[in-house]
Scaffold this active site. Structure first.
Site, PDB file in Angstrom:
ATOM      1  CB  CYS A   2      -0.865  -0.022   1.254  1.00 31.69           C
ATOM      2  SG  CYS A   2      -1.698  -1.579   1.504  1.00 31.69           S
ATOM      3  NE  ARG A  27       3.933   1.912  -1.792  1.00 29.60           N
ATOM      4  CZ  ARG A  27       5.164   1.506  -1.473  1.00 29.60           C
ATOM      5  NH1 ARG A  27       6.180   1.901  -2.196  1.00 29.60           N
ATOM      6  NH2 ARG A  27       5.367   0.718  -0.454  1.00 29.60           N
ATOM      7  CD1 TRP A  76      -1.736  -5.649  -2.619  1.00 28.14           C
ATOM      8  CD2 TRP A  76      -2.188  -4.808  -4.622  1.00 28.14           C
ATOM      9  NE1 TRP A  76      -1.641  -6.667  -3.530  1.00 28.14           N
ATOM     10  CE2 TRP A  76      -1.918  -6.187  -4.759  1.00 28.14           C
ATOM     11  CE3 TRP A  76      -2.505  -4.091  -5.760  1.00 28.14           C
ATOM     12  CZ2 TRP A  76      -1.936  -6.836  -5.985  1.00 28.14           C
ATOM     13  CZ3 TRP A  76      -2.526  -4.737  -6.976  1.00 28.14           C
ATOM     14  CH2 TRP A  76      -2.250  -6.086  -7.093  1.00 28.14           C
ATOM     15  CG  ASN A 102       2.781  -1.072   2.778  1.00 27.02           C
ATOM     16  OD1 ASN A 102       2.177  -2.085   2.437  1.00 27.02           O
ATOM     17  ND2 ASN A 102       3.836  -0.614   2.137  1.00 27.02           N
ATOM     18  N   GLY A 103       1.745  -3.579   5.056  1.00 22.63           N
ATOM     19  CA  GLY A 103       2.427  -4.810   5.474  1.00 22.63           C
ATOM     20  C   GLY A 103       1.414  -5.829   5.954  1.00 22.63           C
ATOM     21  CD  GLU A 497       9.387 -17.194 -15.664  1.00 25.12           C
ATOM     22  OE1 GLU A 497       8.519 -17.747 -16.381  1.00 25.12           O
ATOM     23  OE2 GLU A 497       9.359 -15.982 -15.374  1.00 25.12           O
ATOM     24  CE  LYS A 501       9.821 -12.717 -16.571  1.00 22.99           C
ATOM     25  NZ  LYS A 501       8.821 -13.710 -16.537  1.00 22.99           N
ATOM     26  CD  GLU A 504       7.775 -11.665 -20.108  1.00 23.75           C
ATOM     27  OE1 GLU A 504       6.647 -11.216 -20.357  1.00 23.75           O
ATOM     28  OE2 GLU A 504       8.003 -12.365 -19.114  1.00 23.75           O
ATOM     29  CG  HIS A 520      15.091 -36.870 -28.288  1.00 25.48           C
ATOM     30  ND1 HIS A 520      15.141 -38.177 -28.701  1.00 25.48           N
ATOM     31  CD2 HIS A 520      15.398 -36.872 -26.973  1.00 25.48           C
ATOM     32  CE1 HIS A 520      15.418 -38.953 -27.671  1.00 25.48           C
ATOM     33  NE2 HIS A 520      15.577 -38.194 -26.603  1.00 25.48           N
ATOM     34  CE  LYS A 618       2.267  -7.893 -13.865  1.00 24.96           C
ATOM     35  NZ  LYS A 618       3.511  -8.685 -13.929  1.00 24.96           N
TER      36      LYS A 618
HETATM   37  C1  AGP Z   1       5.072 -13.219 -17.500  1.00 23.76           C
HETATM   38  O1  AGP Z   1       6.259 -12.477 -17.375  1.00 23.76           O
HETATM   39  C2  AGP Z   1       4.106 -12.616 -18.463  1.00 23.76           C
HETATM   40  N1  AGP Z   1       3.792 -11.292 -18.122  1.00 23.76           N
HETATM   41  C3  AGP Z   1       2.894 -13.518 -18.717  1.00 23.76           C
HETATM   42  O2  AGP Z   1       3.382 -14.757 -19.171  1.00 23.76           O
HETATM   43  C4  AGP Z   1       1.998 -13.798 -17.492  1.00 23.76           C
HETATM   44  O3  AGP Z   1       2.671 -14.613 -16.572  1.00 23.76           O
HETATM   45  C5  AGP Z   1       0.747 -14.533 -17.988  1.00 23.76           C
HETATM   46  O4  AGP Z   1       0.058 -13.668 -18.872  1.00 23.76           O
HETATM   47  C6  AGP Z   1      -0.189 -14.962 -16.848  1.00 23.76           C
HETATM   48  O5  AGP Z   1      -0.622 -13.834 -16.160  1.00 23.76           O
HETATM   49  P1  AGP Z   1      -1.418 -14.069 -14.778  1.00 23.76           P
HETATM   50  O6  AGP Z   1      -0.452 -14.696 -13.816  1.00 23.76           O
HETATM   51  O7  AGP Z   1      -1.864 -12.704 -14.346  1.00 23.76           O
HETATM   52  O8  AGP Z   1      -2.576 -14.978 -15.074  1.00 23.76           O
END
Ligand code: AGP
Length: 623
Positions: A2, A27, A76, A102-103, A497, A501, A504, A520, A618
Site C-alpha cells: 500500500c 502501489r 492494495w 502497509n504490510g 521461465e 523472461k 519478452e 532429439h 500485464k
Molecule cells: C510473465 O512475465 C508474463 N507477463 C505472462 O506470461 C503472465 O505470466 C501470464 O500472462 C499470466 O498472467 P497471470 O499470472 O496474471 O494470469
C-alpha cells in the site's frame, strides 16, 4: 503493498496528502482514505473505494479549517476484500486514534481476540485496525498509572504507540494520529519502507520519497525497528525500546520517475529486489509452528477432504504456468500425482478429469481470460478449484471454490518476477500440507520442510549478490540473437521461465528445453558461440545434465551454468552463476533469480522498454 503519506505543517494538508497518494497510486489502489487532525475540530476521516479522484471529490468543501496534521493511504488489499469499511485510516473505538499501515500483522488475530475480550469493538476485517485499538488500550493502561505518569499528551501518545508496536509481529510501516496531539505524527517501520521528508517548518512522511519529492530532497530513510515522532519543526527517531537514534539525512538526487521505483531504473529490477520480502510475506503466519489444518482452514478446504485428494490438475498461462509446472514436480516428489496444463489448451481435457481431482488455477492478476475460461470448464465438469493469486477480489477468486493469496504486493513490470516467486512459495507450502494430509509426509518431516522454506528469504538476498557479475557478463552477450535454456526435472520449468523472461523483454529468440530432449532435435541449432544457459544444481539428475552440457559444448556452445557450491566442483562451463545450497525441492526459488537478472541486463544493454515490452500487457484479459 500500500501507499502511506503524512504531513504536518501550514500547507493545505489535504492537497499535500491527495497529491502524495497520486504519486503512490502505482502501489495499488483498490481503495484509499485520509484523516486530518484539527486543533479544535478533532479527527476528520474520509475513505473511498477505487481511485484517488473519488476521495478528492468526497472531501471537497468538507475538511476542517483548523487542521494541523494528516495521514493518508492507498490500499492494495491483503486481509479483507476491497470495501470502504476495510479502507484505511482505521480508528479505535472512539475514533480519536487513526492509523494507516502497509504490510502484514502476522499475530493480528490473537491480538484482536484479546482486545475484544477487553470490550473493543471492531468495524473491519483488516489486520490494521488492531493497531488503533492497541494504542487506545495502551493509552488507558498508562493513564491508569500502569506505566509512566505523563502530564502532556505528546509524551503519552509516544509511549502508548511505542508499547503498541512492540506487540506486533510481521511486516509493518504504520503511522498514527491522536486527537489530543494534533501537531504530532507517530510512525514505526518493520520490513516495510517508510521515509521522512524534512521541510522548513513542515515535515512529510511517505512509503517512498516520490510522494513528497516536489517539496524537499532532504530525507530520512527509516530503518527496521525504528519509531519516528514527526512534528512541523522536528523529526526524532528511536528504537522500539525508546532509545533515541541519531540519524543522518540523505539528499535525494533522483528524479520523480526514479523515485517511484525506489531509485531503481525499472519496476522490474525493483521487483526482483523485492523477492525476499515477497517470499517472506507469502509465508508469513502460514508455516510454523506446523499445524496440519492451518492452511486448509485459511482457504476454506475441509482437512478430511484435503486428505482424500489423490490427484491435482494445475492450469495457468505464461510465467504462472511455469510456476505450476514446478508445483507439479514438487507435489509428485512428495507423493501426490499432479498434471500441469496450459490453460489455453485445457478445455478439451476438462471433461476427462476425475471429479475428485482438485484443480489449481494460478494467476497473478486473477483476470487472465484463458485461465478463467479453463476454470469454468473444470467447474462444469464438477471439479473443485483452488485459485493461487496475488490480487484480492480478482475474478478468479469469485470463480474458484478456494483461494490462496500470495502477498507480493502489486507487480508493475509486465515481466513477472516477484509474483512468480510468490507462486513457487505457494506451491511449496501446498505440496507439504497436502502430502501431510494424505499421510505421506509425517509431521516431523513437514515441520522440517517448513523450517527449510523459512530460509528462502535470506538465501534470495544472498543470491542477489550475483547482480554485478551478471551485469558485467551480459556485456559479452547483448548482441546475441539466439539463446537456449536447458534444465531437467525441477529445473526444467525454470529453464522455460528463463527463456520467457529474456524473450519478452529483450525480443531475442530463446527456447527453454528439457535437457534430455537436446539429442532429439534441438542440438542441431547449436552453433559456435551460442549461449546455452544450463541449470546444473545438485540434484539426482546432475550427471545427466552434465552430459547434456558436454554435448552442447562439443558443438561450440558458450555454457553459462547456474550451479551451487557442490555442483560447481564437477560442472564444466565457461561462466558460473553460483546460488546458495538449498533442498533440491525448493531450488527453483533461487535458480530463477540469475536468469531474471540475466534477462534484465540483456534488455538494458539492448535499450528495450523493460517495464512495458512491445505487444505485451500485464494482464491478458482476452483469449
Ligand atoms: C510473465 O512475465 C508474463 N507477463 C505472462 O506470461 C503472465 O505470466 C501470464 O500472462 C499470466 O498472467 P497471470 O499470472 O496474471 O494470469
Amino acid at each position: 503493498m500500500c501507499g502511506i503519506v503524512g504531513y504536518v505543517g501550514d500547507r493545505k494538508i489535504e492537497e499535500v496528502l491527495i497529491e502524495g497518494l497520486r504519486r503512490l497510486e502505482y502501489r495499488g489502489y483498490d481503495s484509499c482514505g485520509l484523516a486530518l487532525n484539527g486543533e479544535k475540530s478533532g479527527i476528520y476521516r474520509k475513505r473511498a473505494l477505487g481511485r484517488i479522484d473519488n476521495l478528492a471529490r468526497a472531501i471537497e468543501g468538507h475538511t476542517p479549517s483548523d487542521k494541523r496534521s494528516g495521514i493518508a493511504h492507498t490500499r492494495w488489499a491483503t486481509h479483507g476484500e476491497p470495501s470502504e469499511d476495510n479502507s484505511h485510516p482505521h480508528c479505535d473505538c472512539s475514533c480519536e486514534i487513526v492509523v494507516v499501515h502497509n504490510g502484514i500483522i502476522e499475530n493480528y488475530s490473537s491480538l484482536k481476540d484479546e482486545l475484544e475480550k477487553k470490550g473493543h469493538k471492531f468495524s473491519s476485517q483488516t489486520d490494521t485496525e488492531v493497531i488503533a485499538h492497541l494504542v487506545e488500550e495502551k493509552l488507558k493502561e498508562i493513564s491508569r498509572g500502569a506505566g509512566i505518569k505523563h502530564a502532556l499528551p505528546e509524551p503519552l501518545f509516544f509511549e502508548a504507540f511505542r508499547r503498541a508496536v512492540n506487540l506486533l509481529s510481521g511486516s509493518f510501516a504504520v503511522s498514527a494520529l491522536w486527537v489530543k496531539a494534533p501537531e504530532l505524527i507517530m510512525s514505526a517501520r518493520m520490513h516495510s519502507p517508510l521515509t521522512v521528508g524534512m521541510g522548513e517548518g513542515e515535515n512529510f512522511l511517505a512509503s517512498d520519497v516520490s510522494a513528497f519529492l516536489k517539496y524537499t530532497k532532504k530525507v530520512y530513510f527509516m530503518d527496521d525497528g525504528e519509531i519516528a515522532a514527526i512534528r512541523r519543526n522536528s523529526a526524532e527517531f528511536y528504537d522500539f525500546k525508546g532509545k533515541k537514534n541519531n540519524k543522518q539525512p540523505s539528499i535525494i538526487n533522483w528524479d520523480l520517475s526514479m523515485a517511484e521505483k525506489g531509485g531503481y531504473r525499472h519496476f522490474m529490477l525493483k521487483e526482483i529486489h523485492e523477492q525476499a520480502l515477497s517470499a517472506q510475506n507469502t509465508m508469513a503466519g502460514r508455516l510454523l509452528p506446523f499445524e496440519e489444518k492451518r492452511i486448509f482452514s485459511e482457504i476454506g478446504l475441509d482437512f478430511n477432504e484435503a486428505a482424500r485428494i489423490k490427484e491435482l490438475q494445475i492450469i495457468a498461462c505464461g510465467t504462472a504456468f511455469h510456476a505450476g509446472l514446478v508445483g507439479k514436480y514438487v507435489f509428485e516428489r512428495l507423493g501426490i500425482r499432479a498434471a500441469a496444463d496450459l490453460a489455453s489448451e485445457f478445455e478439451s481435457r476438462a471433461a476427462l478429469l476425475d471429479r475428485g481431482t482438485l484443480v489449481i488455477a494460478v494467476s497473478q492478476s486473477g483476470e487472465t481470460a484463458d485461465t478463467l475460461h479453463a476454470v469454468k470448464a473444470a467447474k462444469r465438469n464438477g471439479n473443485k478449484v483452488l485459485a493461487v493469486t496475488n490480487t484480492l477480489g480478482s475474478s478468479i477468486t469469485r470463480e474458484a471454490d478456494y483461494t490462496l493469496y500470495t502477498h507480493c504486493g502489486p507487480e508493475i513490470g509486465v515481466a513477472s518476477t516477484k509474483a512468480f516467486l510468490g507462486q513457487l512459495i505457494a506451491f511449496y507450502m501446498l505440496a507439504v500440507n497436502f502430502s501431510h494430509a494424505r499421510g505421506i509426509t509425517d509431521p516431523q518431516k513437514a515441520e522440517q520442510l517448513c523450517r527449510q522454506l523459512l530460509l528462502i528469504p535470506d538465501l534470495i538476498e544472498k543470491t542477489m549478490a550475483l547482480e554485478n557479475k551478471i551485469e558485467k557478463l551480459t556485456e559479452a552477450f547483448s548482441s546475441k540473437e539466439h539463446y537456449l535454456f536447458i534444465g531437467r526435472d525441477l529445473s526444467y520449468p525454470i529453464a522455460l521461465e528463463g527463456a520467457l523472461k529474456i524473450k519478452e523483454i529483450s525480443y531475442v529468440h530463446a527456447e527453454g528445453y528439457a535437457a534430455g530432449e537436446m539429442k532429439h532435435g534441438p542440438i542441431a541449432i547449436i552453433e559456435k558461440g551460442m549461449p546455452v544457459l544450463s541449470l546444473a544444481l545438485s540434484s539426482q539428475s546432475l550427471d545427466l545434465i552434465k552430459g547434456n552440457i558436454e554435448e552442447a559444448k562439443a558443438r561450440g556452445a558458450d555454457i553459462i551454468a547456474v550451479v551451487d557450491e557442490e555442483s560447481k566442483k564437477t560442472v564444466k562451463a565457461r561462466h558460473y552463476l553460483e546460488v546458495p545450497q538449498i533442498n533440491e525441492l525448493f531450488s527453483g526459488a533461487l535458480a530463477v533469480i540469475p536468469l531474471q537478472l540475466f534477462a534484465y541486463y540483456i534488455a538494458l544493454q539492448r535499450k528495450c522498454d523493460i517495464d512495458k515490452p512491445r505487444n505485451l500487457a500485464k494482464s491478458v484479459t482476452v483469449r
